[in-house]
Scaffold this motif. Sequence first.
Motif, mmCIF file in Angstrom:
data_model
loop_
_atom_site.group_PDB
_atom_site.id
_atom_site.type_symbol
_atom_site.label_atom_id
_atom_site.label_comp_id
_atom_site.label_asym_id
_atom_site.label_seq_id
_atom_site.Cartn_x
_atom_site.Cartn_y
_atom_site.Cartn_z
ATOM 1 N N GLY A 162 0.833 -1.200 0.000
ATOM 2 C CA GLY A 162 0.000 0.000 0.000
ATOM 3 C C GLY A 162 0.861 1.242 0.000
ATOM 4 O O GLY A 162 1.859 1.327 -0.720
ATOM 5 N N VAL A 163 0.478 2.208 0.849
ATOM 6 C CA VAL A 163 1.123 3.526 0.797
ATOM 7 C C VAL A 163 2.617 3.449 1.085
ATOM 8 O O VAL A 163 3.411 4.159 0.472
ATOM 9 C CB VAL A 163 0.436 4.491 1.788
ATOM 10 C CG1 VAL A 163 1.197 5.813 1.853
ATOM 11 C CG2 VAL A 163 -1.000 4.746 1.354
ATOM 12 N N ILE A 164 3.017 2.561 2.025
ATOM 13 C CA ILE A 164 4.434 2.559 2.398
ATOM 14 C C ILE A 164 5.306 2.092 1.236
ATOM 15 O O ILE A 164 6.302 2.742 0.880
ATOM 16 C CB ILE A 164 4.654 1.710 3.673
ATOM 17 C CG1 ILE A 164 4.005 2.437 4.858
ATOM 18 C CG2 ILE A 164 6.143 1.485 3.925
ATOM 19 C CD1 ILE A 164 4.018 1.672 6.158
ATOM 20 N N ASP A 165 4.949 0.989 0.612
ATOM 21 C CA ASP A 165 5.739 0.541 -0.543
ATOM 22 C C ASP A 165 5.689 1.564 -1.677
ATOM 23 O O ASP A 165 6.696 1.801 -2.363
ATOM 24 C CB ASP A 165 5.258 -0.831 -1.035
ATOM 25 C CG ASP A 165 6.321 -1.907 -0.801
ATOM 26 O OD1 ASP A 165 7.498 -1.551 -0.584
ATOM 27 O OD2 ASP A 165 5.966 -3.091 -0.822
ATOM 28 N N ALA A 166 4.526 2.176 -1.844
ATOM 29 C CA ALA A 166 4.411 3.211 -2.882
ATOM 30 C C ALA A 166 5.341 4.378 -2.566
ATOM 31 O O ALA A 166 5.996 4.936 -3.464
ATOM 32 C CB ALA A 166 2.962 3.672 -2.993
ATOM 33 N N ALA A 167 5.422 4.744 -1.280
ATOM 34 C CA ALA A 167 6.302 5.851 -0.874
ATOM 35 C C ALA A 167 7.768 5.477 -1.098
ATOM 36 O O ALA A 167 8.575 6.299 -1.559
ATOM 37 C CB ALA A 167 6.057 6.205 0.593
ATOM 38 N N PHE A 168 8.125 4.221 -0.765
ATOM 39 C CA PHE A 168 9.508 3.769 -0.992
ATOM 40 C C PHE A 168 9.865 3.884 -2.479
ATOM 41 O O PHE A 168 10.950 4.349 -2.832
ATOM 42 C CB PHE A 168 9.695 2.311 -0.545
ATOM 43 C CG PHE A 168 9.704 2.102 0.957
ATOM 44 C CD1 PHE A 168 9.672 3.171 1.852
ATOM 45 C CD2 PHE A 168 9.768 0.806 1.479
ATOM 46 C CE1 PHE A 168 9.698 2.954 3.235
ATOM 47 C CE2 PHE A 168 9.798 0.584 2.857
ATOM 48 C CZ PHE A 168 9.754 1.662 3.735
ATOM 49 N N ASN A 169 8.942 3.457 -3.333
ATOM 50 C CA ASN A 169 9.201 3.509 -4.776
ATOM 51 C C ASN A 169 9.254 4.944 -5.291
ATOM 52 O O ASN A 169 10.069 5.264 -6.157
ATOM 53 C CB ASN A 169 8.146 2.697 -5.527
ATOM 54 C CG ASN A 169 8.442 1.210 -5.457
ATOM 55 O OD1 ASN A 169 9.445 0.737 -5.981
ATOM 56 N ND2 ASN A 169 7.595 0.469 -4.760
ATOM 57 N N LEU A 170 8.382 5.768 -4.740
ATOM 58 C CA LEU A 170 8.376 7.185 -5.146
ATOM 59 C C LEU A 170 9.720 7.832 -4.791
ATOM 60 O O LEU A 170 10.295 8.585 -5.574
ATOM 61 C CB LEU A 170 7.239 7.904 -4.423
ATOM 62 C CG LEU A 170 6.912 9.319 -4.899
ATOM 63 C CD1 LEU A 170 6.228 9.268 -6.267
ATOM 64 C CD2 LEU A 170 6.010 10.039 -3.881
ATOM 65 N N TYR A 171 10.212 7.498 -3.586
ATOM 66 C CA TYR A 171 11.497 8.045 -3.139
ATOM 67 C C TYR A 171 12.634 7.531 -4.005
ATOM 68 O O TYR A 171 13.518 8.295 -4.421
ATOM 69 C CB TYR A 171 11.734 7.681 -1.670
ATOM 70 C CG TYR A 171 13.141 7.938 -1.182
ATOM 71 C CD1 TYR A 171 13.665 9.242 -1.164
ATOM 72 C CD2 TYR A 171 13.960 6.899 -0.731
ATOM 73 C CE1 TYR A 171 14.962 9.495 -0.725
ATOM 74 C CE2 TYR A 171 15.249 7.138 -0.286
ATOM 75 C CZ TYR A 171 15.755 8.437 -0.288
ATOM 76 O OH TYR A 171 17.035 8.683 0.143
ATOM 77 N N ALA A 172 12.623 6.229 -4.315
ATOM 78 C CA ALA A 172 13.739 5.617 -5.054
ATOM 79 C C ALA A 172 13.876 6.215 -6.451
ATOM 80 O O ALA A 172 15.001 6.358 -6.956
ATOM 81 C CB ALA A 172 13.531 4.110 -5.148
ATOM 82 N N GLY A 173 12.762 6.567 -7.066
ATOM 83 C CA GLY A 173 12.833 7.110 -8.425
ATOM 84 C C GLY A 173 13.497 6.114 -9.354
ATOM 85 O O GLY A 173 13.061 4.963 -9.453
ATOM 86 N N GLU A 174 14.595 6.511 -9.987
ATOM 87 C CA GLU A 174 15.258 5.656 -10.977
ATOM 88 C C GLU A 174 16.282 4.717 -10.340
ATOM 89 O O GLU A 174 16.854 3.860 -11.013
ATOM 90 C CB GLU A 174 15.976 6.521 -12.018
ATOM 91 C CG GLU A 174 15.057 7.466 -12.791
ATOM 92 C CD GLU A 174 14.000 6.703 -13.562
ATOM 93 O OE1 GLU A 174 14.354 5.762 -14.309
ATOM 94 O OE2 GLU A 174 12.794 7.022 -13.402
ATOM 95 N N GLU A 175 16.584 4.915 -9.055
ATOM 96 C CA GLU A 175 17.655 4.126 -8.404
ATOM 97 C C GLU A 175 17.147 2.717 -8.080
ATOM 98 O O GLU A 175 16.037 2.563 -7.563
ATOM 99 C CB GLU A 175 18.061 4.850 -7.106
ATOM 100 C CG GLU A 175 19.230 4.252 -6.375
ATOM 101 C CD GLU A 175 20.587 4.583 -6.987
ATOM 102 O OE1 GLU A 175 20.629 5.305 -8.017
ATOM 103 O OE2 GLU A 175 21.597 4.097 -6.446
ATOM 104 N N PRO A 176 17.944 1.679 -8.365
ATOM 105 C CA PRO A 176 17.495 0.320 -7.998
ATOM 106 C C PRO A 176 17.298 0.191 -6.485
ATOM 107 O O PRO A 176 18.115 0.693 -5.708
ATOM 108 C CB PRO A 176 18.654 -0.564 -8.461
ATOM 109 C CG PRO A 176 19.444 0.260 -9.426
ATOM 110 C CD PRO A 176 19.239 1.690 -9.042
#
Lengths: 347, 347
Positions: free
Chosen positions: A246-260
């Motif tokens: 949910g929101v937490i994984d989405a936030a992690f991905n949003l933060y990571a952007g292009e970085e693996p």
Amino acid sequence: MMKSYVARTITALSLTGLIATSAAASVTMTERQIPTPVGVSSNFAAIVDQKVYPMSMPIPATTEEWLAARSLFDAPHAALALEAANKLDVSYERKQFAGVDTYFVSSNTVSPQYQDRWLVHIHGGAFVFGGGDAAIREAIWIADGLKANVISINYRQPPEHPFPAAINDVVSVWKELIKTQPAEKTAIFGSSAGGNLTLATTLKLKDLGLPLPGALFAGTPAVDLKETSDTWITLQGLDPLGSRDGVIDAAFNLYAGEEPLGSPLLSPVYGDVRHFPPTILISGTRDLLLSDTVRMHRALRAQRVDAELHIYDGQSHGDYIPDLTHDFPEADDAIEEISRFFNRHLK
Amino acid sequence: MMKSYVARTITALSLTGLIATSAAASVTMTERQIPTPVGVSSNFAAIVDQKVYPMSMPIPATTEEWLAARSLFDAPHAALALEAANKLDVSYERKQFAGVDTYFVSSNTVSPQYQDRWLVHIHGGAFVFGGGDAAIREAIWIADGLKANVISINYRQPPEHPFPAAINDVVSVWKELIKTQPAEKTAIFGSSAGGNLTLATTLKLKDLGLPLPGALFAGTPAVDLKETSDTWITLQGLDPLGSRDGVIDAAFNLYAGEEPLGSPLLSPVYGDVRHFPPTILISGTRDLLLSDTVRMHRALRAQRVDAELHIYDGQSHGDYIPDLTHDFPEADDAIEEISRFFNRHLK
């Protein structure tokens, strides 16, 4: 009677699988009711009994929705932080420092060892949340508890500013700060995403060949954005954080952007932590990030870093940080541990 | 769109209770499937995948049934211990020492710092089980891993010998041992019930005014026989130990005999641990005794005892002790921590 007991036991063991030749890789945890933990203070037990589970928000779909979610999430935390600032004997000021938005938070009675010395705080909030006034509750807690000065970094966040903006902001503050105070006489600290950024920034400082702080406090750090550590699943339902889906994984991905996601600057448990500063880690037995915390502790110990682990019974994510309007002895105990650790290493 | 997101979020938060005025004291954990933990070595992951849950035996109703249960339970553990003794470069001998049944277990290549020095081992097994040949697996592990000499105490057990027979046996061995070696140059250690007896005996030595050991290793100790610590319930289903209800609670009561369960010599978390020796504690995130372990760590730290906590991700009760036929790096890591701790404190 003995023969009969043996026969009954062997049957029971066979039925339950203790005497068996095959086993399954996946385990089932059954539904259960969990009472208030016995191993906590009465004040903290009252806090546990008032918790509401789980936190849940729809996943924002657009930049505008992320900004709306952030405002909604941060507002009550900002109110709590300002209430704490009023209640306690601390002062704070919002300032630009090294071109970065920061809060200078100080006890009004700074103890001798923290005179002319600023600790560096990186707030939590899943990288996306927890900024602005909401950022300073943990800084206030530490400034008040240690009788210290704290620079709390209101780092740039996604959706506007994904990785590595946050780390770059901390590095900028650090470079400016160590012009006027010895690196080894101060610490960097933060919890949750702030614990991640504490560790990730230290990896970055190593990469840049800059002086490292004398100590770190990484509270219940998110150290693996790629894989889902065990207690995210095993302890689900016991932590108002809810779940990683949910929101937490989405936030992690949003933060990571292009970085693996497995990059050490996103997931410091995979980083090269040789020669890291002494690090104190804190978590709880009901904390979804307990596994992340103990994995990081082991990764540090494996490189012979002086790393200390403190786990509070019955505590969920970040519970050791009080809201500063409800006292409980475990929060004072955590301050005592952090204080002793810093005193030992920041001489 | 922003207004619509805010409205949807507020509805979601209301439905899930984040925005709410009332909350319940009891929490429900829902049924779930738990995959293999990601934060463990591949060797240990294979061990996890072969586990069988839960262990279960009918509660013995008579002395004869307890003795039958003990034989049944101990036989495979004794076989494992003897297999380990054959495989590793250690020797052992069953001996009477100070009138107590013991095993003298030694590495065949004792390192200089453990020459002429005997560490004291107290086996686990819920006070009732784990004696005889079964007792020595942990002693073998430590003797081999530390290149040390270990006296493993085959203490008297219920149903024939309830509390305080076990503690009295350890005290007898201790008094004899410190006639020929300095107390502060050796350690007492054990896991589970053995961790309980390590701590309880040290309380007893304090009461008696006898010299204390230089260090303790209390592995996943049962420290509260009166109350049921949180992880006995929250982690149920993840640990082959099963549950506290049933044979384990019956064994605790059988051991206690006439002594109140809250007595510090039965439940050392309630004891006066001021001036305790430095203590290293180990547990895992799937260990039913995780809460007991962290509660004891906090109780020691509260009295400023030099107490170290090490938690292994994904490990159930006592998993850090290998069966010595399947290697995994976490077991070597635990030996390394114990070795470093003893080296620092037994100088």
